[in-house]
Scaffold this motif. Structure first.
Motif, short mmCIF file in Angstrom:
data_model
loop_
_atom_site.label_atom_id
_atom_site.label_comp_id
_atom_site.label_asym_id
_atom_site.label_seq_id
_atom_site.Cartn_x
_atom_site.Cartn_y
_atom_site.Cartn_z
N ASP A 35 -7.47 4.70 2.57
CA ASP A 35 -6.27 3.42 2.44
C ASP A 35 -7.10 2.73 3.64
O ASP A 35 -7.23 2.88 4.90
N ARG A 92 6.07 -8.60 1.20
CA ARG A 92 5.14 -7.69 0.11
C ARG A 92 3.98 -7.82 -0.48
O ARG A 92 4.14 -8.49 -1.61
N SER A 125 -3.61 -3.73 2.10
CA SER A 125 -2.42 -3.92 2.44
C SER A 125 -2.75 -6.04 3.20
O SER A 125 -3.41 -5.49 3.84
N ALA A 128 0.76 -1.39 -0.01
CA ALA A 128 -0.10 -0.13 0.24
C ALA A 128 1.18 1.09 0.05
O ALA A 128 0.30 1.91 -0.40
N LYS A 129 2.47 1.55 0.57
CA LYS A 129 2.84 2.63 0.82
C LYS A 129 3.38 2.56 -1.01
O LYS A 129 2.61 4.15 -0.99
N ASN A 171 -4.12 5.37 11.13
CA ASN A 171 -2.35 5.53 11.66
C ASN A 171 -2.02 6.90 11.75
O ASN A 171 -1.98 7.49 10.49
N TYR A 185 -6.09 -1.57 7.56
CA TYR A 185 -5.92 -1.70 9.27
C TYR A 185 -7.31 -2.09 9.14
O TYR A 185 -7.61 -3.27 10.15
N SER A 207 0.68 -6.46 4.80
CA SER A 207 1.34 -6.00 5.89
C SER A 207 1.44 -6.99 6.82
O SER A 207 1.72 -7.35 8.19
N LYS A 208 0.08 -5.37 7.38
CA LYS A 208 -0.59 -5.96 9.03
C LYS A 208 -1.62 -7.43 9.15
O LYS A 208 -2.09 -7.97 10.63
N1 PLP Z 1 -0.80 2.71 5.00
C1 PLP Z 1 -0.93 3.00 6.29
C2 PLP Z 1 -1.62 3.97 6.99
C3 PLP Z 1 0.81 2.84 6.88
O1 PLP Z 1 0.48 2.87 8.11
C4 PLP Z 1 1.41 1.13 6.58
C5 PLP Z 1 2.10 1.01 7.04
O2 PLP Z 1 2.71 0.86 8.46
C6 PLP Z 1 1.26 1.46 4.79
C7 PLP Z 1 0.44 2.06 4.16
C8 PLP Z 1 1.83 0.68 4.40
O3 PLP Z 1 2.21 -0.80 3.69
P1 PLP Z 1 2.59 -1.55 2.82
O4 PLP Z 1 3.82 -2.19 4.04
O5 PLP Z 1 1.57 -2.69 2.07
O6 PLP Z 1 3.26 -0.57 1.88
#
Ligand code: PLP
Length: 392
Positions: free
Chosen positions: A203, A244, A233, A106-107, A175, A206, A235-236
């Motif tokens: 986004d 990734r 994402s 997502a970043k 976040n 979470y 990720s979490k």
């Molecule tokens: N969006 C938010 C709000 C996040 O807190 C984070 C990671 O901390 C991300 C995106 C990043 O996600 P990714 O690891 O998929 O790049």
């Protein structure tokens, strides 16, 4: 040769470097002290077994001529997009597989999506903010306006009809604040976006932490298909911070300025992105299998219990906070009117607990502090006991 001068406009953010340095200095001066880190934004539990097995099988495929894979499709393999579409369906949201782009997270997508929008669009972010939204748009030379999230609105900033913007970043659950928008609040944002011909970049990194009856996707809101893009994402959700993989959803009917947003993003991805590796896409699909969902939910439940432990200590202490219930983050008001860094030092020196000063996330973070539930249970309990003993 000229450099992109917009980079000169970035405000240096040493938040995590400063936290790391202060912590290292304290540890070096106090080698007998056990420091517990509740500031980490990275997961600590390993990948679910079913996900690892799928990744191993994917790697094995690459070892044989018959099953070898080269470049993947730009938008991700169909079976992964179908799995993601099915996942949306499981919570009542209709997103078709051909509206999904599989990505490396997502970043990247939150930052890169700006490629398809003109430089003279005005961008709105809620403050405090995940810094990527701000910095990516400063790099592109866009004007940014801030909508204040604060105690007065429960850290859920709402649209202001007197302010006209073109691009809106929303993050829910948020976040750093952990606050999650209700359907009614998101409807107000969707109505604002439709009225202003704006696009919401939503986004939902979470969403898997939501426990209450709250929207898991912007597309649960009527009208969102005409004004929103969603980024999510693994990720979490599934511990993919190092593996990734993420995904972005763009409804086929979303258009602005005479252009299909889906087609424009497809063109951008086809030019600058060559897709996610086969083993990782196999692993991602496994996340959405029945067994995958069962296993990742165990990990999420572990973090949720940590969050509950932290939140209930703050309840006992009578400290104001948001998050904890629908989010791995707990965002608290520093006690006794302390500033963010003052409380950081106080907690480090007196409880040997490390958190993240809220002011690193924006103006409205001043006097606030972020704790996370991504640590291990034993340390979370010990940290909470120390905090309670210190602040009682
Ligand atoms: N969006 C938010 C709000 C996040 O807190 C984070 C990671 O901390 C991300 C995106 C990043 O996600 P990714 O690891 O998929 O790049």
């Amino acid at each position: 040769m000229k450099i992109n001068k917009n980079f000169d406009n970035l405000v240096p953010n040493y938040l995590f470097a400063d936290v790391a340095k202060k912590t290292a200095d304290y540890a070096a001066a106090n080698p007998d002290k056990k420091i517990i880190r509740l500031g980490i934004g990275d997961v600590t539990l390993p990948l679910a077994p079913v996900v690892v097995e799928a990744m191993k099988r994917g790697a094995e495929n690459l070892a044989h001529k018959e099953s070898f894979k080269g470049y993947p499709d730009y938008e991700g393999y169909a079976f992964v997009r179908e799995a993601i579409s099915g996942y949306y369906k499981s919570f009542g949201v209709t997103v078709s597989a051909d509206e999904i782009f599989v990505s490396d997270g997502a970043k990247s997508d939150c930052g890169n999506i700006g490629d398809i929008f003109a430089q003279d669009n005005t961008v709105l972010v809620t403050d405090p903010v995940y810094p990527v939204y701000v910095d990516a748009n400063i790099m592109a030379g866009r004007k940014i306006v801030y909508a204040a999230s604060n105690r007065g609105n429960g850290f859920a900033a709402m649209p202001d009809d007197s302010v006209k913007v073109d691009i809106i970043y929303l993050c829910s659950p948020n976040n750093p604040t952990g606050a999650a928008y209700t359907a009614e609040q998101l409807k107000a944002w969707v109505d604002y976006a439709l009225k202003n011909d704006a696009i919401i970049l939503y986004d939902s990194a979470y969403e898997a932490f939501i426990t209450e009856d709250l929207p898991r996707s912007i597309f649960a809101i009527e009208g969102a298909r005409q004004c929103a893009i969603e980024m999510c994402s693994l990720s979490k959700t599934a511990g993919f911070t190092g593996t990734r993989c993420g995904y972005t959803v763009i409804p086929k009917e979303l258009a602005r300025d005479g252009h299909s947003i889906y087609d424009t993003w497809y063109r951008r991805q086809a030019t600058k992105f060559n897709g996610v590796s086969w083993p990782v896409q196999c692993a991602a699909a496994a996340v959405f299998s029945e067994e995958g969902q069962r296993q990742i939910k165990e990990n999420i439940a572990y973090y949720q219990e940590n969050a509950r432990i932290i939140a209930s200590a703050l309840d006992e202490l009578g400290i104001y906070y948001t998050g904890g219930k629908n989010s791995p983050y707990i965002w608290l008001q520093c006690p006794n009117g302390m500033g963010s860094w003052e409380f950081f030092d106080f907690l480090l020196e007196n409880a040997n607990v490390v958190g993240t000063p809220g002011e690193g996330f924006g103006e409205n973070g001043k006097g606030f502090f972020r704790l996370t539930s991504f640590g291990d249970r034993e340390n979370t309990i010990e940290a909470v006991e120390r905090i309670k003993a210190l602040l009682k």
